[in-house]
Scaffold this motif. Structure first.
Motif, PDB file in Angstrom:
ATOM      1  N   THR A 151      -7.910  27.224   4.948  1.00 57.58           N
ATOM      2  CA  THR A 151      -9.143  26.448   5.144  1.00 57.58           C
ATOM      3  C   THR A 151      -9.324  26.012   3.641  1.00 57.58           C
ATOM      4  O   THR A 151      -9.014  26.375   2.812  1.00 57.58           O
ATOM      5  CB  THR A 151     -10.170  27.424   5.505  1.00 57.58           C
ATOM      6  N   VAL A 152     -10.486  25.136   3.574  1.00 57.62           N
ATOM      7  CA  VAL A 152     -10.605  24.344   2.206  1.00 57.62           C
ATOM      8  C   VAL A 152     -11.221  25.387   1.245  1.00 57.62           C
ATOM      9  O   VAL A 152     -10.828  25.373   0.067  1.00 57.62           O
ATOM     10  CB  VAL A 152     -11.805  23.405   2.362  1.00 57.62           C
ATOM     11  N   THR A 153     -12.186  26.116   1.630  1.00 62.45           N
ATOM     12  CA  THR A 153     -12.466  27.346   0.891  1.00 62.45           C
ATOM     13  C   THR A 153     -12.483  28.642   1.716  1.00 62.45           C
ATOM     14  O   THR A 153     -12.112  28.601   3.052  1.00 62.45           O
ATOM     15  CB  THR A 153     -13.879  27.126   0.110  1.00 62.45           C
ATOM     16  N   GLU A 154     -13.118  29.710   1.288  1.00 66.67           N
ATOM     17  CA  GLU A 154     -12.889  31.021   2.181  1.00 66.67           C
ATOM     18  C   GLU A 154     -13.350  30.786   3.572  1.00 66.67           C
ATOM     19  O   GLU A 154     -14.383  30.045   3.757  1.00 66.67           O
ATOM     20  CB  GLU A 154     -13.550  32.196   1.528  1.00 66.67           C
ATOM     21  N   PRO A 155     -12.652  31.166   4.459  1.00 67.76           N
ATOM     22  CA  PRO A 155     -13.191  31.105   5.936  1.00 67.76           C
ATOM     23  C   PRO A 155     -14.488  31.944   6.078  1.00 67.76           C
ATOM     24  O   PRO A 155     -14.423  32.771   5.240  1.00 67.76           O
ATOM     25  CB  PRO A 155     -11.869  31.596   6.800  1.00 67.76           C
ATOM     26  N   ASN A 156     -14.994  31.790   7.256  1.00 65.01           N
ATOM     27  CA  ASN A 156     -16.160  32.829   7.614  1.00 65.01           C
ATOM     28  C   ASN A 156     -15.401  34.310   7.569  1.00 65.01           C
ATOM     29  O   ASN A 156     -14.419  34.413   8.314  1.00 65.01           O
ATOM     30  CB  ASN A 156     -16.614  32.549   9.059  1.00 65.01           C
ATOM     31  N   PRO A 157     -16.218  35.131   6.902  1.00 63.41           N
ATOM     32  CA  PRO A 157     -15.604  36.493   6.696  1.00 63.41           C
ATOM     33  C   PRO A 157     -15.570  37.134   8.153  1.00 63.41           C
ATOM     34  O   PRO A 157     -14.565  37.979   8.337  1.00 63.41           O
ATOM     35  CB  PRO A 157     -16.376  37.375   5.945  1.00 63.41           C
ATOM     36  N   ALA A 158     -16.331  36.740   8.917  1.00 65.97           N
ATOM     37  CA  ALA A 158     -16.173  37.614  10.483  1.00 65.97           C
ATOM     38  C   ALA A 158     -15.073  36.777  11.331  1.00 65.97           C
ATOM     39  O   ALA A 158     -14.334  37.526  11.903  1.00 65.97           O
ATOM     40  CB  ALA A 158     -17.602  37.195  11.239  1.00 65.97           C
ATOM     41  N   HIS A 159     -14.615  35.735  10.717  1.00 71.57           N
ATOM     42  CA  HIS A 159     -13.201  35.167  11.417  1.00 71.57           C
ATOM     43  C   HIS A 159     -12.116  35.828  10.880  1.00 71.57           C
ATOM     44  O   HIS A 159     -11.424  36.274  11.493  1.00 71.57           O
ATOM     45  CB  HIS A 159     -13.564  33.530  11.049  1.00 71.57           C
ATOM     46  N   ALA A 160     -12.058  36.062   9.456  1.00 70.66           N
ATOM     47  CA  ALA A 160     -11.147  36.830   8.965  1.00 70.66           C
ATOM     48  C   ALA A 160     -11.093  37.983   9.372  1.00 70.66           C
ATOM     49  O   ALA A 160      -9.968  38.524   9.682  1.00 70.66           O
ATOM     50  CB  ALA A 160     -11.248  36.539   7.493  1.00 70.66           C
ATOM     51  N   GLU A 208     -20.663  31.087  22.673  1.00 69.19           N
ATOM     52  CA  GLU A 208     -21.949  31.506  22.329  1.00 69.19           C
ATOM     53  C   GLU A 208     -22.055  32.793  21.633  1.00 69.19           C
ATOM     54  O   GLU A 208     -22.568  32.756  20.476  1.00 69.19           O
ATOM     55  CB  GLU A 208     -23.083  31.075  23.195  1.00 69.19           C
ATOM     56  N   ALA A 209     -21.536  33.587  22.411  1.00 69.78           N
ATOM     57  CA  ALA A 209     -21.535  34.989  21.925  1.00 69.78           C
ATOM     58  C   ALA A 209     -20.667  35.003  20.471  1.00 69.78           C
ATOM     59  O   ALA A 209     -20.974  35.764  19.520  1.00 69.78           O
ATOM     60  CB  ALA A 209     -21.041  36.196  22.763  1.00 69.78           C
ATOM     61  N   LEU A 210     -19.615  34.443  20.454  1.00 71.38           N
ATOM     62  CA  LEU A 210     -19.038  34.562  19.148  1.00 71.38           C
ATOM     63  C   LEU A 210     -19.573  33.814  18.147  1.00 71.38           C
ATOM     64  O   LEU A 210     -19.682  34.167  16.780  1.00 71.38           O
ATOM     65  CB  LEU A 210     -17.373  33.685  19.653  1.00 71.38           C
ATOM     66  N   ASN A 211     -20.209  32.633  18.363  1.00 72.23           N
ATOM     67  CA  ASN A 211     -20.800  31.875  17.412  1.00 72.23           C
ATOM     68  C   ASN A 211     -22.079  32.677  16.820  1.00 72.23           C
ATOM     69  O   ASN A 211     -22.250  32.540  15.510  1.00 72.23           O
ATOM     70  CB  ASN A 211     -21.526  30.444  17.816  1.00 72.23           C
ATOM     71  N   ARG A 212     -22.538  33.419  17.706  1.00 78.02           N
ATOM     72  CA  ARG A 212     -23.560  34.225  17.099  1.00 78.02           C
ATOM     73  C   ARG A 212     -23.179  35.428  16.378  1.00 78.02           C
ATOM     74  O   ARG A 212     -23.527  35.792  15.118  1.00 78.02           O
ATOM     75  CB  ARG A 212     -24.540  34.998  18.359  1.00 78.02           C
ATOM     76  N   ALA A 213     -22.162  35.865  16.649  1.00 80.54           N
ATOM     77  CA  ALA A 213     -21.672  37.267  16.151  1.00 80.54           C
ATOM     78  C   ALA A 213     -20.941  37.088  14.646  1.00 80.54           C
ATOM     79  O   ALA A 213     -21.413  37.549  13.691  1.00 80.54           O
ATOM     80  CB  ALA A 213     -20.393  37.915  17.017  1.00 80.54           C
ATOM     81  N   TRP A 214     -20.364  35.783  14.631  1.00 85.84           N
ATOM     82  CA  TRP A 214     -19.767  35.230  13.353  1.00 85.84           C
ATOM     83  C   TRP A 214     -20.902  34.531  12.380  1.00 85.84           C
ATOM     84  O   TRP A 214     -20.437  34.328  11.282  1.00 85.84           O
ATOM     85  CB  TRP A 214     -18.671  34.355  13.721  1.00 85.84           C
ATOM     86  N   GLY A 215     -22.002  34.242  13.022  1.00 87.86           N
ATOM     87  CA  GLY A 215     -22.998  33.478  12.299  1.00 87.86           C
ATOM     88  C   GLY A 215     -22.257  31.768  11.887  1.00 87.86           C
ATOM     89  O   GLY A 215     -22.616  31.732  10.899  1.00 87.86           O
ATOM     90  N   ASN A 216     -21.897  31.477  12.807  1.00 91.54           N
ATOM     91  CA  ASN A 216     -21.077  30.157  12.544  1.00 91.54           C
ATOM     92  C   ASN A 216     -22.127  29.034  12.342  1.00 91.54           C
ATOM     93  O   ASN A 216     -21.761  27.921  11.723  1.00 91.54           O
ATOM     94  CB  ASN A 216     -20.247  29.928  14.006  1.00 91.54           C
ATOM     95  N   ILE A 217     -23.160  29.151  12.531  1.00 92.51           N
ATOM     96  CA  ILE A 217     -24.588  28.148  12.332  1.00 92.51           C
ATOM     97  C   ILE A 217     -24.393  27.907  10.704  1.00 92.51           C
ATOM     98  O   ILE A 217     -24.789  26.765  10.408  1.00 92.51           O
ATOM     99  CB  ILE A 217     -25.838  28.828  12.597  1.00 92.51           C
TER     100      ILE A 217
END
Ligand SMILES: [Zn+2]
Ligand SMILES: [Zn+2]
Ligand SMILES: [Zn+2]
Lengths: 629, 629, 629
Positions: free
Chosen positions: B199-208, B172-181
């Motif tokens: 990934t198909v197109t650029e990954p979430n920059p927070a992930h990267a 949950e904390a990670l999803n929030r921090a990364w904006g995974n929604i």
């Protein structure tokens, strides 16, 4: 039908407390439509079967309460991560054989039956719950964006074999159709046929073309499954939002399944990342977008939607995904909106309401900044909303010029370009630009058009295989018709017909040889201009209208039927088009470089696409300026 | 501490009979230090557990007997082939999913526990045997060379999941921090998170970004394991030899673990293969190297080593690995050596003693030719050795200018450049060059600097997230401070803070819009010069110091705190820096294009980097010339 | 032996009813030879063991009945799809590790024993049936086309290990030969040695070179298996059709196995896709082909065939596979044919009889169009046939100039170029062009040539390792000899010999340093022109013939032996070659840029390669014109 405005909104990104204020501001701004839901699957179904639709219902209610209408998107472009645990092989596979992994979007293979069933399931659940509630639907999001039509996965291979077996019934028929004898490529069993990637040198073009036909069919099948599901529960019109210059699947095929075609118009991004143009051209139009690229798509999607079309995502400021992402010239957001209306759009919806401060598109503008202050596009949208009140409803008028656009030809050229730079879209688009520079309004028509009635001038450059209905329509029309280059040059299997092309009744022309040209060796035309890239040697007894300095035929024909033997540069193209337009009784006029005109109903719109004021017909039009009368 | 010279030596390449003569010649030449051992694992342990350290001891003895000091390298950059039989999955995996095979060097994944244990084992064995014998240590060799920081292996994936779990504690904390929604990218389990490749197109920059943080941490962990092991058996200082423009891991983090920072300086190779510059610039400096690139790294590694730093490998002639490998101008080997000393180096060691006639680097010069004759660099080194006798010890002086360098910002810009060419190193380096062209000496400072005392001018261009200590130091300093572009524009998760950036106390500036620019469309500044590549639109009540021709803010501020809204071209940069330097009480002077100055202690060094003589302050400095006073 | 014409024919592509008419037209046209069968495996053996040779016998009979002679190709470049069911691992694997799939041609790995046995089997069956019937044989088709020499498959890996074990006998010997100590790359077992792809950075050059030697040997072994099989059943001469600028295997090695060398000459395709040249040069010669590229290959294959050589496939019109595919200038098909005869060809065969309307090469011209009408090349071939009647038989004359070409040197340069653009073929070809621009006829000679008797001028630029026989021949010759750059610079393991190169008896020259140069920084020569790309610093007491403006040696030597220290640009090269040619008693003349001369027997041919008429020695030669006297 009234022209309307809209926006794309992601309630799941924002606290529920703020929805009502957002909705009120949308209504105040003069918006009518709000598209929601298309990326929200992980909130709608956080774990398998755990449906959480209430928040979406509340969001719809809030919007409705503000007087807004809702387009609900099916969230199938972004299956949640748990989907991969159910269907580990659902990912598309790239041409190098690597799975295209989870972590962004569009991470599915169109040929995966399990995923298609999941897509139908969530669509059915949404349609059951909201089918009577929302005013319109959108399926998925931007099919083909990020090169997602072609998949080299195991499910794709299996489905391709089935598709071939159904099409050809026997490998003997397939071997014959493809000419597999050529390099001992014959097959004994459909199960021996692989996808056409990673071959030692180019695969058989017939093999490659069938893979493209198949891939396009898979998209149509995927979309139809959603459409049929929604229809069972909803009378609202259904649409899909296409993306600019995606030609890997046949939009007319999906278009026929739905009421409305929409597309996502990002003029500045497209200029940078998907237009062949000189650096000077790109610099000149860097803040306005290409003068013809959006118009082409407007006219294309009017055809795909059989008259009914929207801009579902309109660029409202800088985007984040092109090689360079400048801000539009002040006024361009309004300008682009009016350009769409001039071409017959029912609605222009801005992407997006509020710039999100997280994840992939942080630097993509919205109508609002991340802190909810008004961004620059906001006031421009407001101005359009005010102006719209003075305007008539959407007007439909047939244009005087018809230009054939055929997706299968795009695949054929791509499979067998014969020379670098020989691209179907580019050819058709250059012809389109040439027509527009003469002040002409254009209808783009599909390749199976049955009548050309009402048109004065018809063109089908590069359409590789003319359909029976279109051949008949051509033979019946009294419009000026220009075919070529490469028109009707191929069978449906991308082989060369014998007798040789173009084999058009009433036109004594045979292409005896094809050559492709270095960009630095155009062949000068006698009257100025030149043929570039593609040139055909003709055997013909027809009258020579245009010829090279060496006396080779460029344009031949008589009465109303003409064949163009090469790819004309802008100068030659202008001369040819102007002559034919005049012969067709039109009144072509050479416009200033930045000016474009669009006639619709009783309104003539004049647009200045340039960065400086232009005086046209006695009126000075400022940069980003549009006038109508 | 005395300034010294050294060389890199590979006794394992040469017959033992020749070692003594080599050592004698080194001593005669005036060298003090010899680095050995860093690629010798296969001779130290030809098969698992079969230790052969005697030859190394004899080599060390021979060197000691000649009066030389020894830096012993741990051989962990070149694990022998048998290691793969023990640990078949120890290889790094590239972004396409291919293992990076044995057959050259650096063929290991930093996340492989088994290999890290092997590295500690050989380090322990060497430290036990030689810990009291050698005068200094080097860990491994050139972390990050050949793109070896990022690995997409199974061990890396598992370690990344652990790292994330420890950092975020809950998905949950990670999803929030990364904006995974954003695109339904939410995770239910850390075990569902993959590495952000393919990934198909650029990954979430927070992930990267988190993957980059993780990868950097893995390097620090790997290095710390060796350092801790050596410490148990040795009091000698420990170092690592960093490579030019490697920003994939945080050198300050590893730097803090060791006493000395060293780097490998190859001016001609770097000019060719890792510098953005025009062909004219590259041609002009092809035999001298860029005038600022080495100096930047000298200043950087002085910071990484907290004052103590060396050049561990100094180019002594042509190298073999750049796209083109010309010979240096006569005198450049001496010149480069003095440049390093001018920036505070304790030691400059030449790579390498003798050019090897076999394997990968045959055309890489040494001080000796393969036939043991003196190569051209030999006499130049001898000249430096003679000159050193007249020079004072290493002098430390704080420079008047501080320039923040932050590795995490390099990752952030790389993950989310927003426009082609927008690169953090490039931005900081251009600012550094601008300062140097004004004759200023510069300290590079880390991003967690706690005080700016002693500095007159401070810059932090592009530093994405200012640390609390640095923010405090900025608020307390009376130095002239220039922030921007993009300074403090991001949270640690690479999201956009709301309220919007830069949110600096005492500076009423809000970035309302970001745009990136085509290289051919710079925005002219009112006073000359232009903004290029990156431009921010400001909401600000601060005084406008520099503005565009259209009146948009470029530099705003008051008192001592300023915000720069775009990437200045050299002309604009020079004006801004000169003004601020003057306001800071410094005496900036525009130097001739080839001249650079460095002040250290009581000595002022003046270098002519050009291929022609330059007269400066009445003195004519020849090509490859340096004068000091 | 009479000069003859021929064509390539695919009876399997056309209805059997049409064969006789085709044969009659071929005979009428004046053709002598017809090559058939090389891609027909799927018709010869539609399923495993199901032999269908009757149609081929009928096709041969039809051709024979028309008076034509037959070259029968073994169909091993196109194994049918069922072969993969028997040998799933027979596919080659690319350097990224992906199998190169079925669906085009050349889809086999030379190291696959099972496939080689299949190739021998079908060859044996064909030889048994047709060994006494056909007039000549061709093995396979275009070894190396589509980058098919190097395979990184499991069978290739296993075979490479065997090859190394046989060559080195012990890993100790291999480690020593390769210098594996360099980065701890030593091996304990041949089974630990991998193929040199996907290493972290460049592999050991000795490793890479041995892989290239091995790969070349695998081709020779594959070919020899077919040749030996044919010999058991046929006395007809055997040939292989080589492809332009394929240097990945040693053609002299396969050439020695067979009676005749042939090659496939596509002047326009080669100009576009495999020639380093300026855009201006490519544009000027776009419709004629490079003036020297075909001639070089003619002379090369005369050497490979020890005097007996053909053009097996002659471009007859536009092709389909280059980046751009223009039509030849009218007359060029004749011109190319005569050029081959001028260089000693026994036969020129046009590819192909009739353009096929299906599969991969639809836009590749034939002598006939797909509808059987005469294409443009037809009449030109007819003209040659008529002209041939007036001409003497094939004449063999030794040329006055010998130029060494060594495939292993091409591999060595490729493995270790030391600078971008440093390519062996390019160097040798530029020297060849320089000789031709002086009006000289050239023999290309293999690297193991034992005598230089009869030559007046000998060159061996870039030949990395001079063989004992050639060294002896050089020491014995009185011809003018120019060695360098990089001649004899390497051992057979690509290490640097000590004493340093070139170590030529009678030449006091030592290369003390090598540098490579940016294309924009040539080093001017004192007398005009410059050294580019590659430059060696010499220690030499020999007379300085050419020097740089700075006084560094470019050409040194005395008597008849000279060393060239760098890569000369055309101006410098012309001066050097003209001086040495004069010293050799030849009469070099600087030709107009488009003119080339070839002397053979008693005939002098003069060719105008340009697009405009040229007056030469009082005669005006039209474009595409050739005159002989
Ligand atoms: Zn979008
Ligand atoms: Zn190094
Ligand atoms: Zn061929």
């Amino acid at each position: 039908m009234q022209r309307t405005l809209g926006t794309c909104y992601y309630p799941e990104h924002w606290p529920e407390e703020t929805w009502a204020e957002d909705a009120a501001r949308m209504a105040d701004l003069g918006l009518t439509w709000v598209r929601i839901g298309e990326f929200a699957w992980s909130r709608l179904e956080p774990s398998p079967g755990n449906l959480q639709f209430d928040w979406l219902e509340r969001a719809i209610d809030v919007l409705h309460d503000a007087g807004l209408k809702v387009v609900l998107g099916t969230p199938t472009a972004t299956p949640p991560r748990w989907m991969l645990n159910k269907h580990p092989d659902m990912l598309a596979v790239d041409a190098q054989g690597n799975p295209r992994k989870f972590g962004s979007r569009r991470h599915y293979c169109f040929s995966h039956d399990g995923y298609r069933a999941e897509a139908v399931r969530i669509t059915r659940l949404l349609a059951e719950r909201f089918g009577r509630k929302v005013e319109a639907w959108q399926t998925d999001n931007e099919y083909g964006c990020h090169d997602t039509i072609y998949s080299y996965s195991d499910p794709a291979r299996a489905a391709f074999r089935d598709w071939l077996a159904q099409k050809y019934q026997s490998t003997e028929a397939l071997n014959r159709a493809w000419g597999n004898i050529f390099w001992s490529m014959d097959y004994d069993s459909f199960d021996d046929i692989d996808l056409p990637n990673l071959t030692v040198t180019e695969p058989n073009p017939a093999h490659a073309l069938d893979f493209r036909r198949f891939s396009s069919d898979q998209v149509a099948r995927f979309n139809e499954a959603q459409v049929a599901t929604i229809r069972q529960h909803s009378d609202a019109p259904i649409s899909h939002n296409y993306m600019g210059r995606i030609v890997e699947f046949d939009h007319f095929a999906t278009g026929r399944q739905m009421e409305i075609a929409t597309w996502d118009s990002y003029p500045l991004g497209f200029l940078e990342d998907r237009l062949e143009a000189s650096p000077e051209h790109k610099r000149r139009y860097a803040r306005q977008g290409d003068p013809d690229f959006q118009a082409f798509h407007h006219d294309l999607y009017r055809a795909v939607g059989r008259g009914r079309w929207w801009v579902m995502e309109q660029q409202p400021g800088p985007v984040n995904w092109a090689p360079h992402n400048p801000a539009p010239l002040p006024g361009m957001v309004r300008f682009w909106t009016w350009e769409a209306f001039a071409h017959g759009a029912e609605c222009v919806a801005y992407f997006r309401w509020r710039q999100a401060p997280f994840a992939q598109e942080q630097y993509h503008a919205g109508l609002l900044r991340p802190d909810s202050a008004e961004a620059e596009g906001f006031a421009e949208a407001a101005r359009v909303a005010a102006e719209l009140k003075q305007m008539p409803d959407v007007e439909h008028t047939q244009a005087p010029v018809a230009l054939v656009f055929d997706y299968a030809s795009a695949w054929g050229w791509s499979v067998q370009p014969q020379g670098a730079g020989c691209d179907y879209f580019r050819l058709v688009f250059e012809v389109y630009r040439g027509l527009r520079k003469l002040g002409l309004s254009v209808d783009i028509i599909p390749p199976d058009t049955e009548t050309l009635a009402g048109y004065a001038l018809v063109l089908a450059p590069g359409a590789l295989t003319l359909s029976e209905p279109l051949l008949k329509a051509i033979s019946e029309t009294s419009a000026q018709v220009i075919l070529g280059p490469r028109t009707n040059a191929k069978t449906e299997h991308l082989s060369t017909p014998v007798p040789l092309p173009p084999a058009i009744e009433g036109l004594d022309v045979t292409i005896s040889r094809v050559e492709t040209l270095r960009p630095d060796m155009p062949i000068p035309a006698e009257g100025g201009g030149a043929v570039k890239l593609w040139f055909e040697q003709l055997d013909s007894t027809e009258q020579m209208i245009e010829e090279t300095e060496d006396g080779a035929a460029i344009l031949v024909g008589a009465r109303n039927l003409f064949y163009l033997a090469g790819w004309p540069d802008p100068t030659l193209l202008q001369r040819i088009l102007a002559q034919r337009a005049e012969a067709a009784g039109l009144a072509p006029q050479v416009l200033p470089q930045d000016i474009r005109i669009r006639d619709t109903g009783n309104t003539r719109f004049v647009f200045n696409h340039g960065p400086e004021p232009v005086t046209f017909n006695g009126q000075t039009i400022p940069p980003a300026g549009v006038i109508w009368t």
